[in-house]
Design an enzyme around this catalytic site. Structure first.
Site, PDB file in Angstrom:
ATOM      1  N   LYS A  75       7.814   3.234   4.805  1.00 44.71           N
ATOM      2  CA  LYS A  75       7.117   4.087   5.593  1.00 44.71           C
ATOM      3  C   LYS A  75       7.118   3.383   7.027  1.00 44.71           C
ATOM      4  O   LYS A  75       7.309   4.160   7.949  1.00 44.71           O
ATOM      5  CB  LYS A  75       5.708   4.257   4.900  1.00 44.71           C
ATOM      6  CG  LYS A  75       5.914   4.914   3.796  1.00 44.71           C
ATOM      7  CD  LYS A  75       4.429   5.740   3.211  1.00 44.71           C
ATOM      8  CE  LYS A  75       3.550   4.456   3.191  1.00 44.71           C
ATOM      9  NZ  LYS A  75       3.688   3.568   1.943  1.00 44.71           N
TER      10      LYS A  75
ATOM     11  N   ARG B 274       1.642 -11.222   4.536  1.00 44.18           N
ATOM     12  CA  ARG B 274       0.390 -10.399   4.565  1.00 44.18           C
ATOM     13  C   ARG B 274      -0.946 -10.661   3.257  1.00 44.18           C
ATOM     14  O   ARG B 274      -0.009 -11.090   2.180  1.00 44.18           O
ATOM     15  CB  ARG B 274       0.762  -8.916   4.424  1.00 44.18           C
ATOM     16  CG  ARG B 274       0.702  -8.100   5.775  1.00 44.18           C
ATOM     17  CD  ARG B 274       1.171  -6.859   5.501  1.00 44.18           C
ATOM     18  NE  ARG B 274       0.484  -5.859   4.587  1.00 44.18           N
ATOM     19  CZ  ARG B 274       0.735  -4.500   4.398  1.00 44.18           C
ATOM     20  NH1 ARG B 274       1.519  -4.195   5.372  1.00 44.18           N
ATOM     21  NH2 ARG B 274       0.148  -3.855   3.387  1.00 44.18           N
TER      22      ARG B 274
ATOM     23  N   ARG C 182      -3.785   9.459   1.097  1.00 47.95           N
ATOM     24  CA  ARG C 182      -3.631   8.559   0.225  1.00 47.95           C
ATOM     25  C   ARG C 182      -4.285   9.212  -1.059  1.00 47.95           C
ATOM     26  O   ARG C 182      -4.277   8.586  -2.247  1.00 47.95           O
ATOM     27  CB  ARG C 182      -3.832   7.002   0.293  1.00 47.95           C
ATOM     28  CG  ARG C 182      -2.883   6.333   0.457  1.00 47.95           C
ATOM     29  CD  ARG C 182      -3.381   4.960   0.899  1.00 47.95           C
ATOM     30  NE  ARG C 182      -2.331   3.601   0.531  1.00 47.95           N
ATOM     31  CZ  ARG C 182      -1.650   3.104   1.638  1.00 47.95           C
ATOM     32  NH1 ARG C 182      -1.959   3.599   2.891  1.00 47.95           N
ATOM     33  NH2 ARG C 182      -1.230   2.005   1.329  1.00 47.95           N
TER      34      ARG C 182
ATOM     35  N   ARG D 170       8.724  -9.208   1.451  1.00 52.89           N
ATOM     36  CA  ARG D 170       7.818  -9.287   2.726  1.00 52.89           C
ATOM     37  C   ARG D 170       6.748  -9.954   2.727  1.00 52.89           C
ATOM     38  O   ARG D 170       6.468 -10.385   3.750  1.00 52.89           O
ATOM     39  CB  ARG D 170       7.383  -7.688   2.727  1.00 52.89           C
ATOM     40  CG  ARG D 170       6.649  -7.256   4.067  1.00 52.89           C
ATOM     41  CD  ARG D 170       6.416  -5.872   4.177  1.00 52.89           C
ATOM     42  NE  ARG D 170       5.102  -5.410   3.247  1.00 52.89           N
ATOM     43  CZ  ARG D 170       4.818  -4.146   3.087  1.00 52.89           C
ATOM     44  NH1 ARG D 170       5.319  -3.092   3.640  1.00 52.89           N
ATOM     45  NH2 ARG D 170       3.743  -3.895   2.571  1.00 52.89           N
TER      46      ARG D 170
ATOM     47  N   ARG E 199      -1.699  -2.430  -5.969  1.00 53.11           N
ATOM     48  CA  ARG E 199      -1.600  -1.616  -5.018  1.00 53.11           C
ATOM     49  C   ARG E 199      -0.690  -0.537  -5.681  1.00 53.11           C
ATOM     50  O   ARG E 199      -0.891   0.650  -5.757  1.00 53.11           O
ATOM     51  CB  ARG E 199      -0.698  -2.217  -3.903  1.00 53.11           C
ATOM     52  CG  ARG E 199      -1.775  -3.183  -3.173  1.00 53.11           C
ATOM     53  CD  ARG E 199      -1.180  -3.667  -1.962  1.00 53.11           C
ATOM     54  NE  ARG E 199      -0.646  -2.780  -0.996  1.00 53.11           N
ATOM     55  CZ  ARG E 199       0.072  -2.952   0.088  1.00 53.11           C
ATOM     56  NH1 ARG E 199       0.807  -3.937   0.127  1.00 53.11           N
ATOM     57  NH2 ARG E 199       0.352  -1.939   0.872  1.00 53.11           N
TER      58      ARG E 199
END
Ligand code: AMP
Length: 246
Positions: free
Chosen positions: A69, A189, A144, A183, A200
């Protein structure tokens, strides 16, 4: 529109009459025919201008964590000159700035859970209010939950600039997990380690996935095959936006 014009005309006539502009019977008759016509025309032209000014391209990018996204959002925003509203980025900024909101959010985001609807809505309300003349908004990572979707629709509805589409980027689960772990290595992160990633996905499957159905029922859901190169996915999104933008 006709209702609005009718009442606007009616109210204006009352103001004119109260101010004592219409004196003789003849004047009264002439005015009662022409005033509404002239006023009607002025109001109609103003409404058209208003509608034209408000023709915003408001869209939301939707998909599970790792669907790409963020990458697509940057390109869409640049091509269509939209205001990018990424709730994830906004929350990370609050955390980095050490604000009260940031302190409240840090633990939740680091566990991979969703923040409360109230919290997120407070964040985006400000952004919408400060960018009223924009070409449109690209919502990224929002809504969300179905509650957030309802609140968003309500906010945009009040402005007369509803959401034009929910672009859903669809990627198989195994590929999503591979991308997220990759990632984690590159970006570091705090919410991209294996346990948090699991959380998640759980949050996505229990709360977020229903947003797609909510917009399916409204005929605003657009599916994009996301298991392709970034350029291919972007080309498909542009194809869709060209159809819905006006
Ligand atoms: P993102 O960068 O969009 O993946 O968001 C990172 C994290 O921020 C999520 O895992 C949530 O903890 C939080 N978050 C972002 N957007 C929302 C939202 N619309 N509602 C609730 N929590 C959110």
């Amino acid at each position: 529109l006709y209702n609005r014009l009718f009442y606007a005309k009616y109210e204006f006539n009352i103001i004119v009459l109260n101010k004592g502009f219409l004196k003789t019977k003849q004047e009264n008759e002439i005015n009662s025919i022409f005033l509404p016509l002239i006023l009607g025309r002025i109001l109609f032209l103003l409404s058209l201008r208003g509608l034209k000014m408000k023709a915003m391209l408001n869209i939301a990018l939707f998909g599970p964590p790792g669907a790409g996204k963020g990458t697509q959002a940057k390109r869409i925003v640049e091509k269509y000159n939209l205001v990018h509203i990424s709730t994830g980025d906004m929350i990370r900024k609050e955390i980095a700035d050490g604000t009260e909101l940031g302190k409240m959010a840090a633990d939740i985001i680091n566990r991979g859970e969703l923040l409360s609807d109230e919290f997120v809505v407070r964040l985006i309300e400000n952004s919408i209010a400060t960018h009223k003349g924009a070409n449109g908004f690209l919502f990224d990572g929002f809504p969300r939950t179905v509650a957030q979707a309802e609140i968003l629709d309500n906010m945009l509805g009040k402005e007369g600039t509803p959401l034009k589409g929910l672009i859903c980027i669809d990627v198989p689960f195994t590929e999503l997990k591979r991308r997220m772990l990759e990632r984690a290595k590159i970006e570091g992160r705090a919410d991209d380690n294996e346990e948090v990633i699991e959380n998640r996905f759980k949050e996505y499957n229990s709360k977020t996935v229903h947003v797609a159905n909510y917009y399916k029922n409204k005929g605003l859901h657009i599916d994009i095959e996301g298991d392709r190169t970034m350029d291919e996915v972007f080309a498909s999104i542009v194809e869709v936006l060209e159809k819905i933008k006006d």
